[in-house]
Design an enzyme around this catalytic site. Structure first.
Site, PDB file in Angstrom:
ATOM      1  N   ARG A 180       0.649  -1.194  -0.056  1.00 59.07           N
ATOM      2  CA  ARG A 180       0.004  -0.064  -0.108  1.00 59.07           C
ATOM      3  C   ARG A 180       0.805   1.245   0.032  1.00 59.07           C
ATOM      4  O   ARG A 180       0.520   2.118   0.675  1.00 59.07           O
ATOM      5  CB  ARG A 180      -0.827   0.034   1.226  1.00 59.07           C
ATOM      6  CG  ARG A 180      -2.101  -1.071   1.092  1.00 59.07           C
ATOM      7  CD  ARG A 180      -3.107  -0.963  -0.044  1.00 59.07           C
ATOM      8  NE  ARG A 180      -3.795  -2.023   0.086  1.00 59.07           N
ATOM      9  CZ  ARG A 180      -3.401  -3.267  -0.666  1.00 59.07           C
ATOM     10  NH1 ARG A 180      -2.165  -3.240  -1.375  1.00 59.07           N
ATOM     11  NH2 ARG A 180      -4.112  -4.327  -0.492  1.00 59.07           N
ATOM     12  N   SER A 230     -10.858   0.803   3.529  1.00 58.12           N
ATOM     13  CA  SER A 230     -10.140   0.401   4.936  1.00 58.12           C
ATOM     14  C   SER A 230      -9.549   1.367   5.577  1.00 58.12           C
ATOM     15  O   SER A 230      -8.486   2.076   4.944  1.00 58.12           O
ATOM     16  CB  SER A 230      -8.938  -0.760   4.847  1.00 58.12           C
ATOM     17  OG  SER A 230      -9.781  -1.952   3.922  1.00 58.12           O
ATOM     18  N   GLU A 300      -4.220   3.866   6.879  1.00 68.62           N
ATOM     19  CA  GLU A 300      -4.083   3.764   5.577  1.00 68.62           C
ATOM     20  C   GLU A 300      -4.450   4.916   4.879  1.00 68.62           C
ATOM     21  O   GLU A 300      -3.887   5.484   3.911  1.00 68.62           O
ATOM     22  CB  GLU A 300      -4.740   2.471   4.890  1.00 68.62           C
ATOM     23  CG  GLU A 300      -4.406   2.221   3.365  1.00 68.62           C
ATOM     24  CD  GLU A 300      -5.132   1.104   2.903  1.00 68.62           C
ATOM     25  OE1 GLU A 300      -4.883  -0.076   3.189  1.00 68.62           O
ATOM     26  OE2 GLU A 300      -5.760   1.114   1.641  1.00 68.62           O
TER      27      GLU A 300
HETATM   28  C1  LIG Z   1     -15.795   1.488  -1.005  1.00 68.76           C
HETATM   29  C2  LIG Z   1     -14.100   1.605  -0.965  1.00 68.76           C
HETATM   30  C3  LIG Z   1     -13.136   0.385  -1.473  1.00 68.76           C
HETATM   31  C4  LIG Z   1     -12.034   0.514  -1.520  1.00 68.76           C
HETATM   32  N1  LIG Z   1     -11.247  -0.789  -1.742  1.00 68.76           N
HETATM   33  C5  LIG Z   1     -10.100  -0.937  -1.862  1.00 68.76           C
HETATM   34  C6  LIG Z   1      -9.153  -2.065  -2.225  1.00 68.76           C
HETATM   35  O1  LIG Z   1      -9.905  -3.067  -2.421  1.00 68.76           O
HETATM   36  N2  LIG Z   1      -7.981  -1.882  -2.442  1.00 68.76           N
HETATM   37  C7  LIG Z   1      -7.245  -0.907  -2.212  1.00 68.76           C
HETATM   38  O2  LIG Z   1      -5.980  -0.856  -2.397  1.00 68.76           O
HETATM   39  N3  LIG Z   1      -7.802   0.207  -1.961  1.00 68.76           N
HETATM   40  C8  LIG Z   1      -9.049   0.538  -1.882  1.00 68.76           C
HETATM   41  N4  LIG Z   1      -9.970   1.534  -1.468  1.00 68.76           N
HETATM   42  C9  LIG Z   1      -9.241   2.761  -1.408  1.00 68.76           C
HETATM   43  C10 LIG Z   1      -8.837   3.462  -2.654  1.00 68.76           C
HETATM   44  O3  LIG Z   1      -9.605   3.642  -3.675  1.00 68.76           O
HETATM   45  C11 LIG Z   1      -7.429   3.379  -3.410  1.00 68.76           C
HETATM   46  O4  LIG Z   1      -6.453   3.475  -2.532  1.00 68.76           O
HETATM   47  C12 LIG Z   1      -7.290   4.021  -4.787  1.00 68.76           C
HETATM   48  O5  LIG Z   1      -6.273   3.386  -5.264  1.00 68.76           O
HETATM   49  C13 LIG Z   1      -7.079   5.288  -4.462  1.00 68.76           C
HETATM   50  O6  LIG Z   1      -7.423   6.126  -5.763  1.00 68.76           O
HETATM   51  P1  LIG Z   1      -7.846   7.675  -6.055  1.00 68.76           P
HETATM   52  O7  LIG Z   1      -7.769   8.041  -7.276  1.00 68.76           O
HETATM   53  O8  LIG Z   1      -9.194   7.697  -5.137  1.00 68.76           O
HETATM   54  O9  LIG Z   1      -6.882   8.487  -5.038  1.00 68.76           O
HETATM   55  P2  LIG Z   1      -6.781   9.547  -4.173  1.00 68.76           P
HETATM   56  O10 LIG Z   1      -7.716   9.014  -2.964  1.00 68.76           O
HETATM   57  O11 LIG Z   1      -7.348  10.889  -5.036  1.00 68.76           O
HETATM   58  O12 LIG Z   1      -5.384   9.881  -3.653  1.00 68.76           O
HETATM   59  C14 LIG Z   1      -4.843   9.139  -2.607  1.00 68.76           C
HETATM   60  C15 LIG Z   1      -3.461   9.500  -3.024  1.00 68.76           C
HETATM   61  O13 LIG Z   1      -2.640   9.215  -4.063  1.00 68.76           O
HETATM   62  C16 LIG Z   1      -2.110  10.722  -4.481  1.00 68.76           C
HETATM   63  N5  LIG Z   1      -2.431  10.748  -5.994  1.00 68.76           N
HETATM   64  C17 LIG Z   1      -3.523  10.484  -6.700  1.00 68.76           C
HETATM   65  N6  LIG Z   1      -3.271  10.592  -7.849  1.00 68.76           N
HETATM   66  C18 LIG Z   1      -2.116  10.770  -8.252  1.00 68.76           C
HETATM   67  C19 LIG Z   1      -1.106  11.178  -9.390  1.00 68.76           C
HETATM   68  N7  LIG Z   1      -1.778  10.924 -10.483  1.00 68.76           N
HETATM   69  N8  LIG Z   1      -0.112  11.022  -9.309  1.00 68.76           N
HETATM   70  C20 LIG Z   1       0.456  11.155  -7.860  1.00 68.76           C
HETATM   71  N9  LIG Z   1      -0.070  10.900  -6.594  1.00 68.76           N
HETATM   72  C21 LIG Z   1      -1.303  10.891  -6.994  1.00 68.76           C
HETATM   73  C22 LIG Z   1      -2.889  11.581  -3.871  1.00 68.76           C
HETATM   74  O14 LIG Z   1      -2.177  12.734  -3.653  1.00 68.76           O
HETATM   75  C23 LIG Z   1      -3.084  10.860  -2.540  1.00 68.76           C
HETATM   76  O15 LIG Z   1      -1.934  11.034  -1.624  1.00 68.76           O
HETATM   77  C24 LIG Z   1     -11.402   1.636  -1.323  1.00 68.76           C
HETATM   78  C25 LIG Z   1     -11.949   2.773  -1.329  1.00 68.76           C
HETATM   79  C26 LIG Z   1     -13.264   2.639  -0.931  1.00 68.76           C
HETATM   80  C27 LIG Z   1     -13.983   3.940  -0.844  1.00 68.76           C
END
Ligand SMILES: Cc1cc2nc3c(=O)[nH]c(=O)nc-3n(C[C@H](O)[C@H](O)[C@H](O)COP(=O)(O)OP(=O)(O)OC[C@H]3O[C@@H](n4cnc5c(N)ncnc54)[C@H](O)[C@@H]3O)c2cc1C
Length: 306
Positions: A180, A230, A300
């Site tokens: 992660r 999570s 996380e």
């Molecule tokens: C219902 C639910 C279920 C989920 N299930 C999972 C799962 O099964 N497994 C899992 O790993 N996660 C899960 N997540 C968490 C989340 O969806 C993941 O971590 C996802 O990869 C985050 O992507 P995001 O685009 O929403 O990033 P954001 O939440 O927008 O950003 C997260 C971090 O990444 C950085 N970031 C975003 N885009 C970029 C970029 N282009 N360049 C550099 N940094 C960047 C941001 O600055 C921030 O620090 C879940 C969340 C929810 C709400």
């Protein structure tokens, strides 16, 4: 620098309708929580991201990129400076042979969209990511994973912007993937696009795996409630949601924030939660688990803003 000046400068760089001022972050986070960002830019292209990023660093304005904000808790007083919301969304086939297909995906593309594209083209390797509600940019930065899969397993290389705004190719090793997390965090890189490699497979089998994963999500997670997934990382020698449950915390509520009655590893927003409620609940969970089981929980979810 004065906000009016920043607005005028930004309007010279990108279309005005992409610039939102004093924008409530709760309208953008899956938690539906978060105070106002001074500026939120709907960036739909590589040049939008680069122009805004370079402008911000040149003028010492804090800048933060978000994808779907599905792993974020934004504090109640919001974010000073500029938030770049990444809507740069594209999937291209780069190379293919009988066994392997290489794709280039831009960083604002959703994980679910890429998984569906893989299914349509009978490509295996991304079934686990179907239903992760984030972008590939967020998924690479977080090394997102589920059901035995992790995003790192299909990455070839990525194009990033470094802290000075220069483009740079990261080979696989330079991503520094760990559980992660990745070196993108430590180095403050902005991910622009990534090349992924998938194997040709059987469409029926791929679909079955994706359907089973989604079924498990819907059965076990509060998937349709506002949350950020999570809250804590996997435990070292223990299952985090189980230990929270055993500590008697399932359903524990502070203000509008609740330990999900369906999955004790999630905190959900019952409608009126503030970031403060969530932070207080996180601290309460950590303290209780430490007192009862002498185990440390590591958060996380990323907490930003003020
Ligand atoms: C219902 C639910 C279920 C989920 N299930 C999972 C799962 O099964 N497994 C899992 O790993 N996660 C899960 N997540 C968490 C989340 O969806 C993941 O971590 C996802 O990869 C985050 O992507 P995001 O685009 O929403 O990033 P954001 O939440 O927008 O950003 C997260 C971090 O990444 C950085 N970031 C975003 N885009 C970029 C970029 N282009 N360049 C550099 N940094 C960047 C941001 O600055 C921030 O620090 C879940 C969340 C929810 C709400």
């Amino acid at each position: 620098m004065h906000k009016e000046q920043i607005y005028n400068d930004l309007s010279q760089l990108i279309e005005k309708n992409k610039i939102l001022r004093d924008e409530p972050m709760k309208n953008h986070t899956t938690f539906k929580i978060g105070g106002n960002a001074d500026f939120l830019i709907n960036a739909t292209s590589k040049s939008d991201i680069i122009l805004v990023y370079k402008y911000a660093i040149k003028n010492n304005i804090p800048v933060y990129i978000i994808g779907k904000a599905s792993n974020l808790l934004v504090k109640d007083n919001g974010i000073r400076g500029i938030v770049i919301k990444n809507l740069y969304d594209d999937i291209k086939i780069l190379k293919e042979n009988e066994e392997i297909v290489e794709l280039e995906v831009t960083s604002g593309t959703s994980c679910t969209k890429i998984a569906k594209f893989a299914l349509e083209n009978s490509l295996e390797g991304l079934e686990f990511s179907y239903g992760i509600p984030g972008t590939i940019g967020g998924a690479v930065r977080m090394n997102a994973g589920a059901y035995g899969g992790e995003i790192k397993n299909c990455i070839i290389e990525s194009l990033v912007l470094d802290k000075e705004g220069n483009e740079k190719i990261l080979n696989f090793e330079e991503h520094g993937f760990v559980y992660r997390n990745s070196s993108i965090t430590k180095n403050g890189y902005i991910l622009l696009s990534t090349k992924i490699k998938l194997k040709r497979g059987n469409k029926e089998d791929i679909k079955e795996k994706m359907d089973n994963n989604m079924k498990a999500r819907l059965e076990k997670q509060p998937y349709n409630m506002p949350s950020a997934g999570s809250v804590f990382k996997r435990g070292n020698g223990f299952i985090t949601s189980q230990i929270i449950d055993e500590a008697g915390l399932r359903g524990k509520t502070i203000g509008g924030a609740q330990v999900s009655p369906k999955h004790a590893g999630f905190i959900v927003n019952n409608g009126k939660a503030t970031a403060e409620d969530v932070i207080n609940l996180i601290e309460y969970i950590k303290k209780t688990v430490k007192e009862k089981f002498n185990k440390e929980l590591e958060t996380e979810v990323i907490i930003i803003g003020e």
